[in-house]
Write a protein that holds these residues in place. Structure first.
Motif, PDB file in Angstrom:
ATOM      1  N   UNK A 230       0.830  -1.209   0.000  1.00 35.37           N
ATOM      2  CA  UNK A 230       0.000   0.000   0.000  1.00 35.37           C
ATOM      3  C   UNK A 230       0.862   1.256   0.000  1.00 35.37           C
ATOM      4  N   UNK A 231       1.916   1.259   0.818  1.00 30.47           N
ATOM      5  CA  UNK A 231       2.802   2.423   0.887  1.00 30.47           C
ATOM      6  C   UNK A 231       3.507   2.665  -0.442  1.00 30.47           C
ATOM      7  N   UNK A 232       3.848   1.603  -1.139  1.00 28.55           N
ATOM      8  CA  UNK A 232       4.526   1.751  -2.433  1.00 28.55           C
ATOM      9  C   UNK A 232       3.571   2.246  -3.521  1.00 28.55           C
ATOM     10  N   UNK A 233       2.325   1.815  -3.452  1.00 24.28           N
ATOM     11  CA  UNK A 233       1.331   2.346  -4.389  1.00 24.28           C
ATOM     12  C   UNK A 233       1.087   3.824  -4.094  1.00 24.28           C
ATOM     13  N   UNK A 234       1.036   4.168  -2.814  1.00 23.87           N
ATOM     14  CA  UNK A 234       0.897   5.573  -2.414  1.00 23.87           C
ATOM     15  C   UNK A 234       2.055   6.403  -2.961  1.00 23.87           C
ATOM     16  N   UNK A 235       3.256   5.874  -2.843  1.00 23.90           N
ATOM     17  CA  UNK A 235       4.440   6.572  -3.350  1.00 23.90           C
ATOM     18  C   UNK A 235       4.344   6.788  -4.857  1.00 23.90           C
ATOM     19  N   UNK A 236       3.847   5.787  -5.574  1.00 28.18           N
ATOM     20  CA  UNK A 236       3.741   5.906  -7.034  1.00 28.18           C
ATOM     21  C   UNK A 236       2.720   6.978  -7.423  1.00 28.18           C
ATOM     22  N   UNK A 237       1.635   7.084  -6.659  1.00 22.76           N
ATOM     23  CA  UNK A 237       0.634   8.123  -6.937  1.00 22.76           C
ATOM     24  C   UNK A 237       1.240   9.511  -6.769  1.00 22.76           C
ATOM     25  N   UNK A 238       1.991   9.692  -5.693  1.00 23.05           N
ATOM     26  CA  UNK A 238       2.637  10.983  -5.446  1.00 23.05           C
ATOM     27  C   UNK A 238       3.655  11.293  -6.530  1.00 23.05           C
ATOM     28  N   UNK A 239       4.402  10.281  -6.946  1.00 22.33           N
ATOM     29  CA  UNK A 239       5.411  10.463  -7.996  1.00 22.33           C
ATOM     30  C   UNK A 239       4.765  10.976  -9.283  1.00 22.33           C
ATOM     31  N   UNK A 240       3.671  10.346  -9.680  1.00 27.63           N
ATOM     32  CA  UNK A 240       2.991  10.753 -10.911  1.00 27.63           C
ATOM     33  C   UNK A 240       2.401  12.155 -10.775  1.00 27.63           C
ATOM     34  N   UNK A 241       1.734  12.428  -9.667  1.00 26.87           N
ATOM     35  CA  UNK A 241       1.098  13.733  -9.481  1.00 26.87           C
ATOM     36  C   UNK A 241       2.129  14.851  -9.412  1.00 26.87           C
ATOM     37  N   UNK A 242       3.266  14.590  -8.778  1.00 29.64           N
ATOM     38  CA  UNK A 242       4.340  15.587  -8.747  1.00 29.64           C
ATOM     39  C   UNK A 242       4.929  15.798 -10.136  1.00 29.64           C
ATOM     40  N   UNK A 243       5.052  14.708 -10.881  1.00 28.85           N
ATOM     41  CA  UNK A 243       5.597  14.808 -12.239  1.00 28.85           C
ATOM     42  C   UNK A 243       4.684  15.632 -13.138  1.00 28.85           C
ATOM     43  N   UNK A 244       3.375  15.483 -12.923  1.00 25.54           N
ATOM     44  CA  UNK A 244       2.415  16.261 -13.713  1.00 25.54           C
ATOM     45  C   UNK A 244       2.583  17.750 -13.440  1.00 25.54           C
ATOM     46  N   UNK A 245       2.810  18.101 -12.172  1.00 26.02           N
ATOM     47  CA  UNK A 245       3.002  19.510 -11.822  1.00 26.02           C
ATOM     48  C   UNK A 245       4.243  20.088 -12.493  1.00 26.02           C
ATOM     49  N   UNK A 246       5.280  19.258 -12.598  1.00 27.65           N
ATOM     50  CA  UNK A 246       6.556  19.739 -13.136  1.00 27.65           C
ATOM     51  C   UNK A 246       6.581  19.691 -14.659  1.00 27.65           C
ATOM     52  N   UNK A 247       6.147  18.559 -15.216  1.00 28.63           N
ATOM     53  CA  UNK A 247       6.303  18.335 -16.657  1.00 28.63           C
ATOM     54  C   UNK A 247       5.003  18.353 -17.435  1.00 28.63           C
ATOM     55  N   UNK A 248       3.890  18.505 -16.750  1.00 31.95           N
ATOM     56  CA  UNK A 248       2.618  18.508 -17.449  1.00 31.95           C
ATOM     57  C   UNK A 248       2.064  17.112 -17.632  1.00 31.95           C
ATOM     58  N   UNK A 249       0.988  17.008 -18.388  1.00 35.81           N
ATOM     59  CA  UNK A 249       0.284  15.740 -18.558  1.00 35.81           C
ATOM     60  C   UNK A 249       1.106  14.686 -19.289  1.00 35.81           C
TER      61      UNK A 249
END
Length: 439
Positions: A187-206
């Motif tokens: 669960x913690x690793x899936x949580x980490x992956x969600x944050x990684x993607x959402x942060x990447x969207x903020x930086x690099x866009x969709x």
């Protein structure tokens, strides 16, 4: 069904007595009745002791897909959820040391590895008896990396999280604890992956969403924008589900020892949320799952120090009391958080944790926030201010033992004195308020 028929052709002694039971478990029409009429527990003696080692793995292989995939249980979602919980309740009749294969089958779709080339393959072919001795969480989690998680389909990740949530609701502590590190590690690793993607969207866009294989849809232009926006929302929802599961575990198993790796993953994953945590008080009607996690940690002498890993987390939570638009539910949660911290330092063995040392640097923020809550212009409009209860009075009493600053003391008196004039001299509240001043 054909597989079972083939196995029955061998006429094994451990299989023949349970042929009809197995067929009923496979047949969706007979499943529910079979779950209520048959039992897997040793106490029922419906399965011979010397047959259990052979028949239980077969039963778990039949039922594991029904737990993972709702559509195999019933056509309607809500009915499927009830069926899944019924299947889990059926499996909960097994002893805890008979369940490793079930959990191995549960996480098998998440691993994305060639099982023939790894030691982990023995998990899926060992008997329950031998598997219990070989079950090691670390040997699974090392394969559950960020790259592999991002390659998983959206449905697989969501299915695992929902099943985990139901397991925590159905299985008792004895059945869950041996596998809690595995469930929470995933669960913690899936949580980490969600944050990684959402942060990447903020930086690099969709365009960052292309890293997730489950989102590879052949769309362009405006359609791509819609798909990307929907995917972002889905990742936020999945992050919320992860936090809800963690909150459930923290509240249900307060004394459980999570490892450093779990907490590192947790705080890394929630850091963006922590940075804007005060905004929750302004925009949310009810406390979030993350807030529930922090509230559970504030009750635990073992976990409370973790709250101070993030420099501004605790003062930001205190400051929510000054947010004019904060709901009563949010404010009540903050006050519970404050009381928990103060109570920890008053416990008999409080020497084992330095709550006071951690709290003192943020004392001014706490006092000012409480003063604002009770003395600001719209304070009397709030129900919890108009109807001050024992919780608030306990907070004032405990807080008075921390204060040695004249300015902070004046603010506390400014809040408590009006309450003292309203309390009846023979009431318990009056005694608490008087003792607050005495300290």
């Amino acid at each position: 069904m054909k597989v079972v028929d083939c196995l029955l052709n061998w006429k094994d002694d451990f299989l023949l007595p349970y042929a009809e039971h197995l067929k009923n478990l496979i047949n969706p029409k007979n499943l529910r009745e079979e779950l209520t009429s048959w039992s897997l527990s040793k106490e029922s003696h419906l399965i011979e002791e010397h047959h259990r080692t052979h028949i239980l793995p077969l039963i778990m292989r039949i039922l594991a897909p029904k737990v993972r995939k709702l559509k195999t249980l019933a056509s309607r979602k809500h009915k499927s959820l009830h069926h899944r919980r019924a299947v889990l309740g059926f499996l909960a009749q097994l002893d805890a040391n008979e369940l490793p294969l079930f959990f191995a089958l549960l996480i098998k779709p998440l691993l994305c590895i060639s099982l023939e080339n790894h030691d982990i393959s023995k998990w899926f072919w060992s008997s329950s008896e031998h598997l219990a001795d070989e079950f090691e969480t670390s040997s699974v989690l090392k394969y559950f990396t960020m790259d592999k998680i991002l390659k998983l389909s959206w449905k697989k990740r969501y299915a695992f999280l929902h099943v985990t949530e139901d397991i925590l609701g159905v299985f008792d502590e004895l059945h869950v604890k041996p596998y809690l590190d595995l469930l929470m590690g995933c669960t913690a690793r899936i949580l980490e992956s969600c944050t990684f993607i959402l942060d990447s969207v903020k930086i690099s866009g969709f365009s960052s969403l292309e890293k997730c294989s489950s989102l590879h849809e052949k769309v362009t232009g405006a359609e791509n924008q819609i798909v990307s926006s929907t995917a972002t929302k889905q990742f936020k929802e999945q992050r919320s589900l992860c936090l809800r599961i963690i909150s459930l575990v923290l509240n249900k198993y307060e004394a459980y020892e999570f490892g450093f790796e779990f907490w590192d993953l947790f705080f890394t994953s929630v850091k963006p949320l922590v940075c804007g945590f005060k905004q929750e008080g302004a925009s949310s009607e009810k406390p979030s799952s993350l807030f529930s996690c922090f509230l559970a940690m504030s009750r635990s002498s073992k976990l409370v120090e973790l709250l101070f890993r993030e420099k501004n987390l605790v003062p930001d939570i205190f400051s929510i009391l000054t947010v004019p638009t904060a709901s009563e539910a949010i404010l009540s949660c903050v006050l519970n958080f404050v009381e928990n911290l103060l109570n920890l330092n008053s416990e008999p063995h409080h020497e084992d944790n330095d709550v006071k040392g951690l709290l003192v640097p943020h004392l001014d923020t706490l006092v000012c926030s409480l003063h604002y809550l009770f003395k600001c212009n719209n304070a009397m409009k709030r129900k919890l201010v108009k109807c001050t209860g024992e919780r608030e009075l306990r907070i004032f009493k405990l807080l008075s033992g921390y204060i040695n600053n004249p300015l902070a003391a004046n603010k506390l008196v400014d809040v408590v004195l009006p309450l003292l004039t309203k309390a009846a001299p023979d009431s318990g509240w009056y005694f608490i308020l008087i003792s607050t001043f005495a300290m």
